[in-house]
Motif scaffolding. Sequence first.
Motif, mmCIF file in Angstrom:
data_model
loop_
_atom_site.group_PDB
_atom_site.id
_atom_site.type_symbol
_atom_site.label_atom_id
_atom_site.label_comp_id
_atom_site.label_asym_id
_atom_site.label_seq_id
_atom_site.Cartn_x
_atom_site.Cartn_y
_atom_site.Cartn_z
ATOM 1 N N LEU A 82 0.826 -1.211 0.000
ATOM 2 C CA LEU A 82 0.000 0.000 0.000
ATOM 3 C C LEU A 82 0.859 1.260 0.000
ATOM 4 O O LEU A 82 0.592 2.193 -0.762
ATOM 5 C CB LEU A 82 -0.940 0.003 1.210
ATOM 6 C CG LEU A 82 -1.808 1.247 1.381
ATOM 7 C CD1 LEU A 82 -2.793 1.373 0.230
ATOM 8 C CD2 LEU A 82 -2.539 1.208 2.712
ATOM 9 N N THR A 83 1.903 1.292 0.824
ATOM 10 C CA THR A 83 2.746 2.495 0.852
ATOM 11 C C THR A 83 3.459 2.694 -0.480
ATOM 12 O O THR A 83 3.623 3.833 -0.932
ATOM 13 C CB THR A 83 3.766 2.465 2.010
ATOM 14 O OG1 THR A 83 4.599 1.310 1.891
ATOM 15 C CG2 THR A 83 3.079 2.510 3.362
ATOM 16 N N GLU A 84 3.855 1.593 -1.108
ATOM 17 C CA GLU A 84 4.480 1.721 -2.434
ATOM 18 C C GLU A 84 3.486 2.268 -3.446
ATOM 19 O O GLU A 84 3.822 3.134 -4.252
ATOM 20 C CB GLU A 84 5.058 0.384 -2.901
ATOM 21 C CG GLU A 84 6.315 -0.024 -2.168
ATOM 22 C CD GLU A 84 7.405 1.030 -2.221
ATOM 23 O OE1 GLU A 84 7.730 1.520 -3.321
ATOM 24 O OE2 GLU A 84 7.930 1.386 -1.154
ATOM 25 N N ALA A 85 2.260 1.757 -3.424
ATOM 26 C CA ALA A 85 1.232 2.264 -4.346
ATOM 27 C C ALA A 85 0.967 3.739 -4.097
ATOM 28 O O ALA A 85 0.829 4.526 -5.047
ATOM 29 C CB ALA A 85 -0.050 1.443 -4.200
ATOM 30 N N LEU A 86 0.901 4.137 -2.840
ATOM 31 C CA LEU A 86 0.665 5.549 -2.515
ATOM 32 C C LEU A 86 1.847 6.422 -2.907
ATOM 33 O O LEU A 86 1.659 7.570 -3.325
ATOM 34 C CB LEU A 86 0.350 5.702 -1.025
ATOM 35 C CG LEU A 86 -1.000 5.149 -0.578
ATOM 36 C CD1 LEU A 86 -1.123 5.193 0.945
ATOM 37 C CD2 LEU A 86 -2.144 5.903 -1.230
ATOM 38 N N GLN A 87 3.070 5.885 -2.771
ATOM 39 C CA GLN A 87 4.244 6.668 -3.169
ATOM 40 C C GLN A 87 4.193 7.044 -4.647
ATOM 41 O O GLN A 87 4.686 8.104 -5.030
ATOM 42 C CB GLN A 87 5.536 5.883 -2.896
ATOM 43 C CG GLN A 87 6.006 5.958 -1.475
ATOM 44 C CD GLN A 87 7.325 5.239 -1.267
ATOM 45 O OE1 GLN A 87 7.853 4.584 -2.170
ATOM 46 N NE2 GLN A 87 7.861 5.350 -0.071
ATOM 47 N N GLY B 150 7.445 13.468 -6.954
ATOM 48 C CA GLY B 150 8.855 13.200 -6.700
ATOM 49 C C GLY B 150 9.135 11.829 -6.103
ATOM 50 O O GLY B 150 10.286 11.488 -5.873
ATOM 51 N N ARG B 151 8.107 11.041 -5.855
ATOM 52 C CA ARG B 151 8.290 9.691 -5.292
ATOM 53 C C ARG B 151 7.833 8.678 -6.332
ATOM 54 O O ARG B 151 7.102 9.006 -7.258
ATOM 55 C CB ARG B 151 7.455 9.513 -4.010
ATOM 56 C CG ARG B 151 7.718 10.503 -2.892
ATOM 57 C CD ARG B 151 9.081 10.400 -2.247
ATOM 58 N NE ARG B 151 9.388 9.131 -1.614
ATOM 59 C CZ ARG B 151 9.241 8.891 -0.314
ATOM 60 N NH1 ARG B 151 8.769 9.809 0.491
ATOM 61 N NH2 ARG B 151 9.571 7.710 0.170
ATOM 62 N N SER B 152 8.261 7.445 -6.157
ATOM 63 C CA SER B 152 7.848 6.400 -7.091
ATOM 64 C C SER B 152 7.737 5.065 -6.362
ATOM 65 O O SER B 152 8.368 4.865 -5.323
ATOM 66 C CB SER B 152 8.857 6.279 -8.233
ATOM 67 O OG SER B 152 10.124 5.922 -7.725
ATOM 68 N N ALA B 153 6.941 4.187 -6.912
ATOM 69 C CA ALA B 153 6.791 2.845 -6.365
ATOM 70 C C ALA B 153 7.951 1.982 -6.851
ATOM 71 O O ALA B 153 8.481 2.199 -7.935
ATOM 72 C CB ALA B 153 5.461 2.242 -6.807
ATOM 73 N N SER B 154 8.329 1.005 -6.030
ATOM 74 C CA SER B 154 9.453 0.159 -6.401
ATOM 75 C C SER B 154 9.298 -1.223 -5.775
ATOM 76 O O SER B 154 9.066 -1.344 -4.571
ATOM 77 C CB SER B 154 10.751 0.811 -5.910
ATOM 78 O OG SER B 154 11.808 -0.095 -5.869
ATOM 79 N N LEU B 155 9.431 -2.244 -6.592
ATOM 80 C CA LEU B 155 9.415 -3.615 -6.085
ATOM 81 C C LEU B 155 10.596 -3.825 -5.137
ATOM 82 O O LEU B 155 10.472 -4.519 -4.124
ATOM 83 C CB LEU B 155 9.463 -4.617 -7.235
ATOM 84 C CG LEU B 155 9.535 -6.088 -6.844
ATOM 85 C CD1 LEU B 155 8.298 -6.508 -6.049
ATOM 86 C CD2 LEU B 155 9.697 -6.962 -8.072
ATOM 87 N N ALA B 156 11.731 -3.219 -5.446
ATOM 88 C CA ALA B 156 12.916 -3.355 -4.586
ATOM 89 C C ALA B 156 12.654 -2.783 -3.194
ATOM 90 O O ALA B 156 13.130 -3.332 -2.190
ATOM 91 C CB ALA B 156 14.114 -2.672 -5.236
ATOM 92 N N ASP B 157 11.903 -1.690 -3.114
ATOM 93 C CA ASP B 157 11.555 -1.128 -1.802
ATOM 94 C C ASP B 157 10.681 -2.097 -1.016
ATOM 95 O O ASP B 157 10.873 -2.297 0.180
ATOM 96 C CB ASP B 157 10.821 0.209 -1.951
ATOM 97 C CG ASP B 157 11.749 1.352 -2.336
ATOM 98 O OD1 ASP B 157 12.981 1.165 -2.292
ATOM 99 O OD2 ASP B 157 11.228 2.423 -2.687
ATOM 100 N N TRP B 158 9.713 -2.720 -1.697
ATOM 101 C CA TRP B 158 8.844 -3.673 -1.011
ATOM 102 C C TRP B 158 9.643 -4.898 -0.554
ATOM 103 O O TRP B 158 9.424 -5.419 0.533
ATOM 104 C CB TRP B 158 7.674 -4.096 -1.890
ATOM 105 C CG TRP B 158 6.775 -5.038 -1.164
ATOM 106 C CD1 TRP B 158 5.827 -4.727 -0.247
ATOM 107 C CD2 TRP B 158 6.778 -6.464 -1.264
ATOM 108 N NE1 TRP B 158 5.227 -5.874 0.225
ATOM 109 C CE2 TRP B 158 5.799 -6.955 -0.382
ATOM 110 C CE3 TRP B 158 7.508 -7.370 -2.015
ATOM 111 C CZ2 TRP B 158 5.539 -8.302 -0.233
ATOM 112 C CZ3 TRP B 158 7.248 -8.717 -1.869
ATOM 113 C CH2 TRP B 158 6.269 -9.165 -0.981
#
Length: 146
Positions: free
Chosen positions: A98-103, A108-116
């Motif tokens: 959810l936080t990745e989708a919201l990012q 200036g922010r982006s979603a990332s599989l690596a972050d998850w």
Amino acid sequence: MTRGGVVLGALRGLFILALLATLVCLLAPASAVLAAKVWAASWLPLAAALDAADASAYSDKLVHASLFAVLGWLAVRGWVLAPQRWRLMAGLLLFGVLTEALQSQIPGRSASLADWLADALGLAVGMLLWRPAAAPQAAAIRPRTS
């Protein structure tokens, strides 16, 4: 309320605070993140050396893993029943999604599989940090079989 109940309540309260802090860190606009980095660099003695070494290239992943490690540790300490812990861990993994989708919706922010994946790794580390303390005690109690 028993001492154990007070400790569990305190751990659960800290978990809620950590969850809120995680939301703020992960959903802050890029300009706020940059301002925080500049502020931290202003008092960090080795900031220039870290910049030159490009040590901050993966700092985002370290932040994700650290935040979720704290959440994982507090979760396993604050919820003593295994089914509760596993539901909470599943919820935290979904929270990471959810936080990745919201990012992706924040300028200036982006979603990332690596972050998850860093979130998931942090959860695992947080859970494992709790485990070693219990393992030696259990091994000492087991009777020897011949």
